[in-house]
Design an enzyme around this catalytic site. Structure first.
Site, PDB file in Angstrom:
ATOM      1  N   ASP A  11     -10.995   2.950   4.310  1.00 44.17           N
ATOM      2  CA  ASP A  11     -11.289   1.516   4.174  1.00 44.17           C
ATOM      3  C   ASP A  11     -12.797   1.264   4.189  1.00 44.17           C
ATOM      4  OD1 ASP A  11      -9.596  -0.521   3.602  1.00 44.17           O
ATOM      5  OD2 ASP A  11      -8.929  -0.866   5.666  1.00 44.17           O
TER       6      ASP A  11
ATOM      7  N   LYS B   2       0.838  -1.207   0.000  1.00 42.93           N
ATOM      8  CA  LYS B   2       0.000   0.000   0.000  1.00 42.93           C
ATOM      9  C   LYS B   2       0.877   1.264   0.000  1.00 42.93           C
ATOM     10  CE  LYS B   2      -3.800  -2.539   2.038  1.00 42.93           C
ATOM     11  NZ  LYS B   2      -4.510  -3.008   3.229  1.00 42.93           N
TER      12      LYS B   2
ATOM     13  N   GLN C  54      -4.844  -1.807   9.625  1.00 44.81           N
ATOM     14  CA  GLN C  54      -4.693  -3.112   8.965  1.00 44.81           C
ATOM     15  C   GLN C  54      -5.328  -4.202   9.833  1.00 44.81           C
ATOM     16  OE1 GLN C  54      -3.376  -3.565   5.803  1.00 44.81           O
ATOM     17  NE2 GLN C  54      -4.083  -5.674   6.013  1.00 44.81           N
TER      18      GLN C  54
END
Ligand code: NDP
Length: 292
Positions: free
Chosen positions: A121, A54, A98
Site C-alpha cells: 500500500d 481486492k 485496510q
C-alpha cells in the site's frame, strides 16, 4: 467543447491482464505465486466491500490472497502481533491493512510495523519519506496516487513544467499525488480547507486532481479550458430513482466540467479501478523483490 473521457476501467483491465500473464510466467519458471494478505479490523461495511473486491481481483490475476479479520474489539497488541506474523510468512509478499482502523488503534504504529518489502500500500513512513525526498525511491507507491499518475501520463506524455493543482492533502491521496507530480517536474499547488479563492487557484491548473470527498464540488467555471481533470472522489448521493437509493458521484461536477476540460475521468470507472490494478502490480513487484 466536450472532453475526452479517460476510461480507467479499460486501462485497469489491460494492466490486470498484463499482471496475470507475468504471474503465469513466473510460476512456470518455478518461482513463487505472489501472495497478498489483507488485514481488516472491525466491520465497516465500505471496508468489507473494498477488501472483497481486492481478493476477487487477486484471484483473477492468479495471485493468492489471504484474508485476516479481527473484531473491532481487537487490541493494539492483537493487530501488531498479526502484522509481525505476516511479516515472517514467506507465502505472503504483500500486506495490506485496510484503513481506517477503528478508533483507539494507533494506525501509524501499525503501518510502521509492516516490513517495507511487503508494504504494497506504500504507506510505511519510510516509503512515504523516500517519495518526498529527491534522489530517493520508495519500494512501493501508494495505489490510488500511482493509478492517478498512470492516467495523467497516459494523456499527457510531458508533465514537466505544467501547472498542477491537487485539491486535498490527505496522507493516502492528496499528499502522495502532489509528491508524484513534483517528481514528474510539474509546478504543484496543494489546496485544502483553508485555501483562499479556490476557484481562482484551480483555474490555473493544466492538471487538476480532485481528492476532497465533497460531491460535485468543482464547477465548470473553475476549470481551465483543455485541462486534464482527474476525479478521485467517490461520494454517495441520495437518488430515489436508483434501486439502491443512491448513486456515486465524484468531487467534480462532471456534466459541467466535461464541457470545459480537455480530458476527464468518470466516477465510477475512473481512478477507482486503477487503485486495484496498482495493488496487483505492487503485489507482483513484492514477489519479485522476494526472489532476489
Ligand atoms: P480526506 O477527507 O482524508 O481529505 C480530504 C481533503 O480535502 C483534506 O485535505 C481537506 O482539507 C480537503 N478539503 C475538505 N473540504 C474542503 C473544502 N471545502 N475546500 C478545499 N479542500 C477541502 O479524504 P481522502 O483523501 O481520503 O479522499 C478524498 C476522496 O477520494 C473521497 O471522496 C474518497 O472517497 C475518495 N477516494 C477514492 C479512492 C479511489 O480508489 N478512487 C481511494 C481513496 C479515496 P484539510 O486537510 O484542510 O482538512
Amino acid at each position: 467543447m466536450t472532453a475526452e473521457l479517460l476510461d480507467g476501467k479499460s486501462i485497469a483491465e489491460d494492466i490486470r491482464s498484463k499482471v496475470k500473464i507475468e504471474v503465469e510466467n513466473r510460476v512456470k519458471k518455478g518461482k513463487s505465486v505472489p501472495g497478498l494478505a489483507t488485514l481488516l479490523v472491525g466491520e465497516n461495511p465500505a471496508s468489507q466491500v473494498y477488501v472483497r473486491s481486492k481478493h476477487k481481483a487477486c484471484q483473477e490475476a492468479g495471485i493468492l490472497s489471504f484474508g485476516y479479520d479481527l473484531p473491532a474489539t481487537a487490541s493494539q497488541e492483537d493487530v501488531e502481533n498479526l502484522v509481525k506474523q505476516l511479516n515472517q510468512d514467506p507465502k505472503i509478499h504483500g500486506i495490506l491493512v485496510q484503513l481506517p482502523l477503528p478508533s483507539g488503534l494507533d494506525e501509524e504504529r501499525v503501518l510502521n510495523m509492516i516490513s517495507i518489502e511487503k508494504d504494497v500500500d506504500g504507506f510505511h513512513p519510510l516509503n512515504i519519506g523516500r517519495l518526498a525526498q529527491k534522489g530517493r525511491d520508495p519500494l512501493f507507491i501508494p495505489c490510488t496516487p500511482a493509478g492517478t499518475m498512470y492516467l495523467i501520463e497516459k494523456v499527457m506524455p510531458k508533465i514537466e513544467g505544467k501547472n498542477a493543482v491537487v485539491l486535498g492533502r490527505s496522507n493516502i491521496v492528496g499528499m502522495p499525488v502532489a509528491l508524484l507530480l513534483v517528481r514528474a517536474n510539474a509546478t504543484v499547488t496543494i489546496c485544502h480547507s483553508r485555501t483562499k479563492n479556490l476557484p481562482e487557484v484551480i483555474r490555473q491548473a493544466d492538471i487538476l486532481v480532485a481528492a476532497v470527498g465533497k460531491p460535485e464540488m468543482v464547477k465548470g467555471d473553475w476549470v481551465k479550458p483543455g485541462a486534464v481533470v482527474i476525479d478521485v472522489g467517490i461520494n454517495r448521493v441520495d437518488d430515489p430513482t436508483q434501486k439502491r437509493g443512491y448513486r456515486l458521484v465524484g468531487d467534480v461536477d462532471f456534466d459541467e466540467v466535461k464541457e470545459v476540460a480537455g480530458v476527464i475521468t468518470p466516477v465510477p470507472g475512473g481512478v477507482g479501478p486503477m487503485t486495484i490494478a496498482m495493488l496487483l502490480t505492487n503485489t507482483l513487484r513484492a514477489a519479485e523483490l522476494a526472489d532476489k
